[in-house]
Write an enzyme that holds these catalytic residues in place. Structure first.
Site, short mmCIF file in Angstrom:
data_model
loop_
_atom_site.label_atom_id
_atom_site.label_comp_id
_atom_site.label_asym_id
_atom_site.label_seq_id
_atom_site.Cartn_x
_atom_site.Cartn_y
_atom_site.Cartn_z
N CYS A 2 0.84 -1.19 0.00
CA CYS A 2 0.00 0.00 0.00
C CYS A 2 0.88 1.24 0.00
CB CYS A 2 -0.91 0.01 1.22
SG CYS A 2 -1.98 -1.44 1.33
N ARG A 27 2.75 0.79 -8.48
CA ARG A 27 2.64 -0.46 -7.75
C ARG A 27 1.29 -1.12 -7.97
NH1 ARG A 27 5.47 0.73 -1.88
NH2 ARG A 27 7.25 1.88 -2.65
N TRP A 76 -3.81 -2.20 -1.21
CA TRP A 76 -3.94 -3.54 -1.73
C TRP A 76 -4.47 -4.40 -0.60
CZ3 TRP A 76 -5.19 -6.24 -5.44
CH2 TRP A 76 -5.03 -7.62 -5.44
N ASN A 101 -0.20 1.01 6.53
CA ASN A 101 0.43 -0.08 5.78
C ASN A 101 0.86 -1.13 6.78
OD1 ASN A 101 0.17 1.47 3.52
ND2 ASN A 101 2.35 1.87 3.26
N GLY A 102 0.73 -2.40 6.45
CA GLY A 102 1.18 -3.46 7.33
C GLY A 102 0.05 -4.38 7.73
N GLU A 484 17.32 -20.11 -16.59
CA GLU A 484 16.97 -18.69 -16.68
C GLU A 484 18.09 -17.90 -17.35
OE1 GLU A 484 14.91 -15.05 -16.20
OE2 GLU A 484 14.31 -17.16 -16.40
N LYS A 488 17.72 -15.67 -20.86
CA LYS A 488 18.07 -14.26 -20.99
C LYS A 488 18.97 -14.04 -22.19
CE LYS A 488 15.58 -12.70 -17.92
NZ LYS A 488 14.64 -13.69 -18.45
N GLU A 491 16.86 -14.30 -25.29
CA GLU A 491 15.87 -13.23 -25.44
C GLU A 491 16.47 -11.95 -25.99
OE1 GLU A 491 12.36 -13.69 -22.16
OE2 GLU A 491 14.35 -13.20 -21.39
N HIS A 507 25.72 -37.52 -21.07
CA HIS A 507 24.61 -38.21 -21.74
C HIS A 507 24.20 -37.54 -23.05
CE1 HIS A 507 24.04 -40.92 -18.36
NE2 HIS A 507 24.12 -39.89 -17.55
N LYS A 606 5.96 -8.04 -23.60
CA LYS A 606 6.12 -8.12 -22.16
C LYS A 606 5.08 -9.04 -21.53
CE LYS A 606 7.98 -7.13 -18.23
NZ LYS A 606 9.29 -7.71 -17.90
#
Length: 611
Positions: A2, A27, A76, A101-102, A484, A488, A491, A507, A606
């Site tokens: 938040c 956010r 949120w 917040n929290g 990953e 990258k 990409e 193998h 994206k």
């Protein structure tokens, strides 16, 4: 996550509050609102509503407000569905307004006590009890500052608070424990915000409250009392933030900016979710226990980078939480008639929350009779959030570059939090949880240290300019990290790259190794290190060029055809997160050398919203 903005000034603060909320909008939130003390009337006026901040701005055009004191919030939901009644600010008996917040862990106990005192509640949130507790102490004759200082001692959990009251018409109270809160300094005016970006148009001078601090802001002064009751002066910091969160700023590309944002992004993922060496289960929502108590296994559904995050999480779920876990590419899941069980948690992972294959797989799982669903996602307003039973936000902030970087590392961070929550139900020992939490808390600093390798990796990238193929190797937890890294390089540098478990070399893939095939390897200091060294010797013996990213404690000496990049010592559980970063930097710098479009690589988007 938040957002909080507050101000006390000689000028009208409503435009400042609204602009601050807009600067936090990257956010994403489910509701927004503000509360102000009306000039000359000593009454609190509030406007709040579900939806985006643009809707709040339109309401303010139709119902304009003016005030010299106010607070504002973007939310949120963690306690209560997105609605006007659950939106902040919350007001207690028309006299105290609060933004928060929290997570307040003992809000049920406080609410029961306050109901006995005669308070009535209009929301499902944990926040509403804060205002009632402050109001209770005001009724006992305390002034607002003392009432807030007393009330926060009754709260268990995490909070960042902004409080105003018609009993104190020219004052704004701020308090912090576990959630960040900054005070901005102007001339004859002061501000609060959960993120300094919200206040850059009005000030660049800030102090950051520490845990337990309570501060009273007036136009001409700020007084801060620490947890021990002493008046303190926190260090003033001049912010260097001048660009919007969605601007590149000093960075050549968005991708490089987002790589370097990872230490802070990981810290944001953890913020408000850890307390006293434990993970706060309430971060998953007020009904998390009801959904998770009967889970016996986990089914992960994801695509691309998020799929790699799921592969790492599978190791964590089975080794730490002792829960069987399957991971499947979402686009394949609904075409094989999987066996369903109501005791299986369907865990979806997506940066955008709009990935068509992942959404389709979730809907298929629901139709087949799988158990509850939980989404790990970065965009609160997304379809995946709306269609899931539980949500764990990654809080990575806007990721503009197509090649995901900080979204991946924050996904891993969030997933480890979930592993701990489920692990407690399977007998995860408190001392193990404390150690994992300590590793997570140290992670942002470790990642920042790794950023110091940027220049060295940029020099290394020149050796890849004429390469057309590359092989990435890893073992155990780090095989998905190798995957990953290969993704990258594909990409953004357009180099064909494949990843293998290092033990699989003999193998088949070993046939590809020669002086023209660079082999990139991640070498953490773990139980598989000696086996990994044997695998790498197979490459070296055949003339391959090895590029090894090794833990400084791994005893990996360089040789003429073994190039070693040393990383700081990294704790075992979080090492996949840290080892990802140098592979991102390698792909980035190779792409720069090759002259490709780093942020918008060919043929890619994206958010993949079609099957």
């Amino acid at each position: 996550m938040c957002g909080i903005v507050g101000a006390v000034a000689e000028r009208d603060v409503v435009p400042i509050l609204l602009e601050g909320l807009k600067r936090l909008e990257y956010r994403g939130y489910d509701s927004a609102g503000l509360a102000v003390l009306l000039e000359g009337e000593h009454q609190i006026a509030r406007i709040r509503l579900p939806g985006k901040i643009a809707a709040l701005a339109e309401r303010l055009k139709a119902e304009p407000l003016r005030s010299q004191v106010g607070i504002a919030h973007t939310r949120w939901a963690t306690h209560g569905v997105p609605s006007e009644s659950n939106a902040h600010p919350h007001i207690a008996r028309g006299e105290v307004a609060v933004v928060h917040n929290g997570i307040i862990e003992n809000y049920r106990e406080l609410r029961k006590k306050q109901e006995a005192w005669g308070y009535e509640f209009t929301s499902e949130t944990d926040t509403e009890v804060i205002g009632c507790q402050i109001h209770h102490y005001l009724r006992q004759g305390m002034d607002l500052f003392e009432a807030v200082r007393t009330a926060v001692t009754d709260l268990e959990g995490t909070y960042a608070l902004g409080v105003i009251s018609n009993h104190a018409p020219h004052r704004l109270i701020a308090a912090r424990r576990g959630s960040p809160l900054a005070i901005g300094f102007g001339i004859g005016e002061h501000f609060i915000a959960s993120d300094v970006a919200a206040l850059i148009p009005v000030t660049q001078q800030f102090v950051f409250l520490e845990d337990g601090d309570v501060a009273e802001l007036r136009r001409q002064s700020v007084v801060t009392i620490d947890a021990a009751g002493r008046q303190v002066e926190r260090r003033m910091v001049a912010s260097e933030l001048t660009a919007d969160a969605v601007e590149r700023g000093e960075y050549r590309h968005y991708m490089l900016k987002e790589i370097h944002e990872q230490p802070q992004a990981i810290a944001e993922t953890l913020e408000g979710r850890l307390h006293n060496g434990r993970v706060l289960e309430e971060a998953l929502g007020p009904n998390a226990g009801r959904f998770l108590d009967h889970i016996k296994r986990v089914q992960i559904l994801a695509c691309g980078t998020s799929f790699h995050a799921g592969l790492v999480a599978r190791h964590w779920f089975e080794s730490l939480a002792k829960i069987p876990c399957q991971v499947e590419v979402a686009s394949e899941f609904r075409y094989r008639n999987p066996l369903a069980s109501p005791e299986t948690l369907v865990l979806t992972i997506s940066q955008s929350g709009e990935t068509a294959d992942t959404l389709a797989a979730l809907r298929s799982a629901r139709a087949l009779g799988f158990g509850p669903s939980l989404a790990v996602v970065n965009v609160p307003e997304s379809t995946l959030v709306r269609e899931s039973d539980l949500v764990l936000m990654t809080r990575a902030g806007p990721e503009i570059g197509v090649a995901s970087t900080k979204a991946f590392t924050t996904q891993l961070t969030a997933l480890l939090l979930l592993v701990i929550v489920l692990g407690r139900r399977q007998g995860l020992r408190p001392e193990v949880e404390h150690d994992l939490v300590a590793q997570l808390l140290a992670l942002p600093g470790t990642c920042q240290e790794i950023m110091g390798l940027d220049d060295s990796i940029a020099q290394l990238a020149a050796e890849f300019t004429e390469k057309h193929h590359a092989l990435f190797l890893g073992r155990g937890l780090h095989y998905p990290v190798a995957m990953e890294g290969a993704l990258k390089l594909k990409e953004i540098a357009y180099i064909h790259a494949e990843a293998y478990p290092a033990g699989e070399l003999k193998h088949g893939p070993l046939a590809l190794v020669d002086a023209e095939m660079p082999v990139i390897c991640v070498a953490p200091n773990d139980v598989l290190l000696e086996k990994l060294k044997s695998n790498l010797e197979e490459v070296r013996a055949r003339g391959g060029q090895l590029y090894v990213f090794a833990d400084i404690q791994a005893d990996m000496p360089p040789t003429p055809n073994v190039h070693v990049m040393r990383l700081p010592a990294i704790s075992s559980a979080v090492s996949p997160i840290a080892f990802t970063i140098p592979l991102q930097l390698l792909a980035y710098h190779v792409a720069v050398v090759k002259g490709t479009d780093v942020d918008q690589p060919r043929n890619l988007a994206k958010s993949v919203t079609v099957e």
